[in-house]
Design a protein around this motif. Structure first.
Motif, PDB file in Angstrom:
ATOM      1  N   PRO A 231       0.815  -1.231   0.000  1.00 28.40           N
ATOM      2  CA  PRO A 231       0.000   0.000   0.000  1.00 28.40           C
ATOM      3  C   PRO A 231       0.842   1.272   0.000  1.00 28.40           C
ATOM      4  CG  PRO A 231      -0.896  -1.592   1.545  1.00 28.40           C
ATOM      5  CD  PRO A 231       0.416  -2.139   1.088  1.00 28.40           C
ATOM      6  N   VAL A 324      -6.817  -3.957  -6.121  1.00 33.45           N
ATOM      7  CA  VAL A 324      -6.913  -3.447  -4.757  1.00 33.45           C
ATOM      8  C   VAL A 324      -7.595  -4.470  -3.845  1.00 33.45           C
ATOM      9  CG1 VAL A 324      -7.944  -1.678  -3.295  1.00 33.45           C
ATOM     10  CG2 VAL A 324      -6.884  -1.035  -5.451  1.00 33.45           C
ATOM     11  N   GLY A 325      -8.665  -5.090  -4.333  1.00 33.33           N
ATOM     12  CA  GLY A 325      -9.371  -6.081  -3.524  1.00 33.33           C
ATOM     13  C   GLY A 325      -8.487  -7.265  -3.173  1.00 33.33           C
ATOM     14  N   MET A 328      -5.898  -6.187  -0.587  1.00 34.79           N
ATOM     15  CA  MET A 328      -6.439  -6.046   0.767  1.00 34.79           C
ATOM     16  C   MET A 328      -6.598  -7.411   1.442  1.00 34.79           C
ATOM     17  SD  MET A 328      -6.727  -2.835   1.365  1.00 34.79           S
ATOM     18  CE  MET A 328      -7.827  -2.747   2.775  1.00 34.79           C
ATOM     19  N   MET A 331      -3.259  -8.588   2.516  1.00 35.00           N
ATOM     20  CA  MET A 331      -2.843  -7.872   3.727  1.00 35.00           C
ATOM     21  C   MET A 331      -3.468  -8.501   4.971  1.00 35.00           C
ATOM     22  SD  MET A 331      -2.942  -3.834   2.774  1.00 35.00           S
ATOM     23  CE  MET A 331      -2.698  -3.402   4.504  1.00 35.00           C
TER      24      MET A 331
END
Length: 441
Positions: A231, A324-325, A328, A331
């Motif tokens: 990120p 992005v999904g 995430m 993460m």
């Protein structure tokens, strides 16, 4: 299908396949080096077996990466001769250096594979480290060339002529650092989660549990660290793109209207005809903050970009949301992994290993989506703001047959890789297995 579409699809398929081989080839040697180091320092034979098993995987991906990369170099000249005519003398340096890195990688991989019992132990380990460093350098140099296409530098464009060429400035263009950092972390995260996922699956099947658990911890740690750092890299990239390529940022966020305190769009279905996004979640001011570091900053929308210079919004937006999904979710798994290092019992539970097994392809889906954002988001330019993709394509007819041929080659390569890797995983010796480590239900 016309030749222009066939040429673009051929490059898309070729890059889509090669980027997977390249990412694994530039990251796996570091996994191998860590396992090798642990064997040298601890004497635990499990790490020796892991090193040997991973080194065979590195060799497989090195060979396939060499083939697919060579094909790509031919495709640049075959499909985009007008581009290469002008661009070759400007951004040829990173490709030349990439070739040097490739040869160093090949030489030291040979040393490593055939050096067992022949070299000093630490020198043998060092040859594996050089394989990783040269592979990483090779990837960064190629990304530098791609960054130049997004941020042209190192020449003056006067009356259609490319003058005052400076290859060093071209290589270290404004986009090279952010793209190289973002791509490197993406490669580490994708490879780490993919390798960890495979080992997690074998643990769930209760095969050679100790071997796969030790390997899982190394790969998952690499992937987790990269996923948590990504990120920060993404923030740098977003701010850079907002300045240099506002049309790309607008397409990524389906941001149709220029405005201050611009909202960040989560999800949604872009409606290019009505200049709107349906079913989206809006976070007020967050796009302004991410792009410019100020909640009230003005963010350029597609309404300020000539229609002929706008990228296809839907493709770029969906790819960005997927990237992005997936990031995430990785993460979240990364945070869970570090909790598991404190609560070691988690490694014995099937639900924990199932999560990583399910996440096996997630990193590479993010890589493919991110590459789509980078390449499709630059359209209609092959060299941003200077040369359009349509003007660079070859006038030679019959490109559609080339597309079919090259696609068949890449699919064949992938089938061969899957076969070789499956055989390699199944051939892992059942040594040092500890049934007490078998995951609990």
């Amino acid at each position: 299908m016309n030749d222009f579409l066939a040429a673009r699809l051929q490059m898309a398929f070729s890059l889509g396949f090669h980027i997977i081989y390249a990412c694994i080839g530039m990251v796996m040697p570091f996994f191998m080096a860590v396992a090798h180091y642990k064997w040298i320092t601890t004497g635990n034979e499990v790490y020796r077996n892991i090193t040997k098993a991973w080194s065979k995987g590195v060799a497989i991906f090195f060979a396939t990466g060499a083939v697919s990369g060579t094909m790509l170099s031919f495709e640049l000249g075959l499909l985009w001769p007008e581009f290469m005519k002008h661009a070759g003398p400007i951004f040829g340096m990173p490709f030349s250096l990439e070739g040097t890195a490739f040869f160093i990688e090949a030489i030291f991989l040979g040393f490593f594979l055939y050096g067992w019992g022949r070299f000093n132990t630490w020198f043998h380990w060092f040859t594996g480290v050089v394989v990783g460093i040269s592979g990483l350098a090779s990837g960064i140099l190629v990304v530098s060339a791609n960054a130049w296409m997004n941020s042209p530098a190192g020449f003056d464009f006067v009356d259609g002529q490319y003058l005052n060429i400076d290859p060093i400035q071209a290589m270290f263009n404004d986009a090279w650092f952010t793209q190289a950092l973002h791509m490197t972390l993406a490669a580490i995260a994708a490879t780490g989660f993919a390798v960890a996922g495979v080992h997690a699956l074998m643990i769930l099947r209760r095969k050679n549990v100790s071997f796969h658990l030790h390997a899982f911890r190394i790969a998952a740690t690499f992937g987790a660290v990269a996923a948590l750092l990504q990120p920060l890299s993404g923030d740098l990239s977003a701010k850079d793109v907002a300045v240099r390529q506002p049309a790309k940022l607008a397409a990524m966020e389906a941001h149709f209207h220029t405005q201050k305190h611009a909202p960040l769009i989560v999800g949604g279905i872009p409606d290019a005809k009505n200049k709107d996004v349906k079913f989206a979640i809006e976070l007020p001011g967050m796009l302004s903050f991410l792009a410019h570091g100020d909640l009230d900053a003005e963010v350029t929308g597609l309404d300020q970009i000539p229609e002929a210079d706008q990228p296809p919004v839907s493709v770029v937006h969906y790819a960005f949301q997927l990237m992005v999904g997936a990031g995430m979710f990785m993460m979240l798994l990364a945070l869970m992994l570090f909790v598991a290092f404190r609560k070691k019992a988690w490694f014995e539970h099937r639900w924990f290993m199932r999560l990583f097994a399910l996440a096996t392809p997630l990193g590479f889906l993010a890589v493919e989506a991110g590459w789509t954002v980078t390449e499709v988001g630059r359209q209609p330019w092959i060299l941003h703001g200077i040369m359009r993709t349509r003007d660079a394509v070859t006038p030679m007819p019959g490109i559609v047959w080339s597309f079919y041929l090259f696609t068949a080659v890449y699919i064949s390569l992938s089938i061969i890789i899957i076969f070789l890797l499956k055989r390699q995983i199944q051939s892992v010796p059942a040594l040092y297995d500890q049934p007490t480590l078998t995951p609990k239900s």
